[in-house]
Design a protein around this motif. Structure first.
Motif, PDB file in Angstrom:
ATOM      1  N   THR A 130       0.837  -1.198   0.000  1.00  0.00           N
ATOM      2  CA  THR A 130       0.000   0.000   0.000  1.00  0.00           C
ATOM      3  C   THR A 130       0.874   1.251   0.000  1.00  0.00           C
ATOM      4  O   THR A 130       1.770   1.377   0.835  1.00  0.00           O
ATOM      5  N   GLN A 165      -7.456   9.534   1.709  1.00  0.00           N
ATOM      6  CA  GLN A 165      -7.459   8.114   2.081  1.00  0.00           C
ATOM      7  C   GLN A 165      -8.549   7.359   1.326  1.00  0.00           C
ATOM      8  O   GLN A 165      -8.323   6.245   0.841  1.00  0.00           O
ATOM      9  N   GLN A 166      -9.722   7.958   1.229  1.00  0.00           N
ATOM     10  CA  GLN A 166     -10.824   7.291   0.536  1.00  0.00           C
ATOM     11  C   GLN A 166     -10.521   7.123  -0.939  1.00  0.00           C
ATOM     12  O   GLN A 166     -10.860   6.094  -1.551  1.00  0.00           O
ATOM     13  N   LEU A 183      -8.253   4.215  -1.265  1.00  0.00           N
ATOM     14  CA  LEU A 183      -9.023   3.000  -1.019  1.00  0.00           C
ATOM     15  C   LEU A 183      -9.863   2.635  -2.238  1.00  0.00           C
ATOM     16  O   LEU A 183      -9.927   1.459  -2.647  1.00  0.00           O
ATOM     17  N   LYS A 187      -8.275   0.749  -5.266  1.00  0.00           N
ATOM     18  CA  LYS A 187      -7.986  -0.678  -5.086  1.00  0.00           C
ATOM     19  C   LYS A 187      -6.482  -0.967  -5.117  1.00  0.00           C
ATOM     20  O   LYS A 187      -6.049  -2.039  -5.563  1.00  0.00           O
ATOM     21  N   THR A 227      -4.694  -0.764  -2.225  1.00  0.00           N
ATOM     22  CA  THR A 227      -4.385  -0.794  -0.794  1.00  0.00           C
ATOM     23  C   THR A 227      -3.985  -2.170  -0.289  1.00  0.00           C
ATOM     24  O   THR A 227      -3.861  -2.381   0.916  1.00  0.00           O
ATOM     25  N   ASP A 257      -8.828  -2.427   3.838  1.00  0.00           N
ATOM     26  CA  ASP A 257     -10.105  -1.913   3.347  1.00  0.00           C
ATOM     27  C   ASP A 257     -10.829  -1.038   4.355  1.00  0.00           C
ATOM     28  O   ASP A 257     -12.022  -0.763   4.204  1.00  0.00           O
ATOM     29  N   GLU A 258     -10.130  -0.588   5.388  1.00  0.00           N
ATOM     30  CA  GLU A 258     -10.713   0.300   6.375  1.00  0.00           C
ATOM     31  C   GLU A 258      -9.796   1.490   6.622  1.00  0.00           C
ATOM     32  O   GLU A 258      -8.574   1.389   6.493  1.00  0.00           O
ATOM     33  N   LEU A 259     -10.391   2.608   6.996  1.00  0.00           N
ATOM     34  CA  LEU A 259      -9.619   3.792   7.372  1.00  0.00           C
ATOM     35  C   LEU A 259      -9.404   3.778   8.880  1.00  0.00           C
ATOM     36  O   LEU A 259     -10.267   3.324   9.625  1.00  0.00           O
ATOM     37  N   LEU A 308      -5.782   4.187   6.714  1.00  0.00           N
ATOM     38  CA  LEU A 308      -4.869   3.328   5.983  1.00  0.00           C
ATOM     39  C   LEU A 308      -3.485   3.363   6.624  1.00  0.00           C
ATOM     40  O   LEU A 308      -3.165   4.295   7.364  1.00  0.00           O
TER      41      LEU A 308
END
Length: 261
Positions: free
Chosen positions: A193, A204-205, A208, A211, A213, A217-219, A221
């Protein structure tokens, strides 16, 4: 094999400490620091929990100051329900104001991991420690950072960067760069990542959603913090200084981890 690798790497990380405490700031607004490396050098009337890691002493408008950082890791003991052997790990930090031989504690920080049946660690990051007058009021603020984990694999640790201004406390809380990058056994190429230079939720989003990362799959990161809510009412100079310190530390961690592969 993966569990054994994790254990070895965690042990290496926990034991990796500098030969003496680190003065992490050299700006004009920094106080000259005295580095105390031995428990016997600590003024009478102050008790230390665990093993002393850093002791920094300085003078400012508020008086004669002492910052102590220590940490402790317990032996395996039966869990509360008796089902497994578990261990605890803790970090401790305290700021004292020394006056006429009578230390007065300004604040105390205690944190850690308890009842962990896997690889456990709670450790200060000596490179994070900074003492500087960020808001120009003649009284030094302190910044310290530490990581925590209880895991059976190679994965990022939780990471906290904490600023104290007197008794007021502000923090950035997220995850570090431990175990984020790996080397492909066939090609020798590094994958993982990416490290963001902007930890805003939108950045961050966006990563994410790309794809890229590598299973996260959660913040937040790896290498980022969750939010900046603590600084909503803080002096304006605090948040930029903390952002800068956070990203500097994550870049160092990322480089060190890649070098170890």
């Amino acid at each position: 094999m993966r569990f054994l690798l994790a254990a070895a790497l965690l042990a290496l990380t926990a034991c990796k400490q500098p030969s003496q405490p680190v003065q992490a700031d050299s700006s004009p607004a920094s106080a000259p620091l005295t580095l105390l490396s031995k428990v016997k050098d600590i003024p009478a009337g102050i008790s230390i929990q665990g093993k002393l890691l850093q002791a920094l002493r300085w003078q400012d408008k508020g008086g004669d100051n002492l910052l102590l950082l220590s940490q402790a890791e317990g032996d395996f003991q039966p869990s509360k329900d008796g089902s497994d052997d578990v261990r605890d790990a803790h970090v401790y930090a305290a700021h004292y104001v020394l006056s006429a031989g009578k230390p007065r504690r300004l604040w105390l920080l205690q944190d850690g991991v308890e009842q962990c049946m896997f690889d456990v660690a709670a450790a200060f990051d000596p490179a994070a420690t900074r003492v500087a007058d960020l808001d120009g009021d003649g009284v030094m603020e302190t910044i310290l950072g530490y990581s925590q984990t209880c895991t059976s694999d190679v994965s990022p640790h939780s990471y906290k960067l904490i600023l104290h201004a007197g008794k007021a406390k502000y923090g950035l809380r997220g995850t570090d760069r431990f175990g984020v990058t790996w080397r492909d056994a066939d090609t020798g190429q590094l994958s993982g990542t990416p490290l963001l230079a902007d930890c805003s939720r939108s950045s961050q989003q966006a990563l994410l959603n790309s794809k890229k990362t590598a299973g996260f799959d959660e913040l937040p990161l790896p290498g980022c913090y969750a939010d900046e809510k603590d600084f909503a009412g803080a002096p304006p100079a605090f948040l930029p200084a903390m952002r800068q310190q956070w990203h500097k530390l994550m870049q160092q961690q990322d480089a060190e981890w890649r070098k170890s592969l």
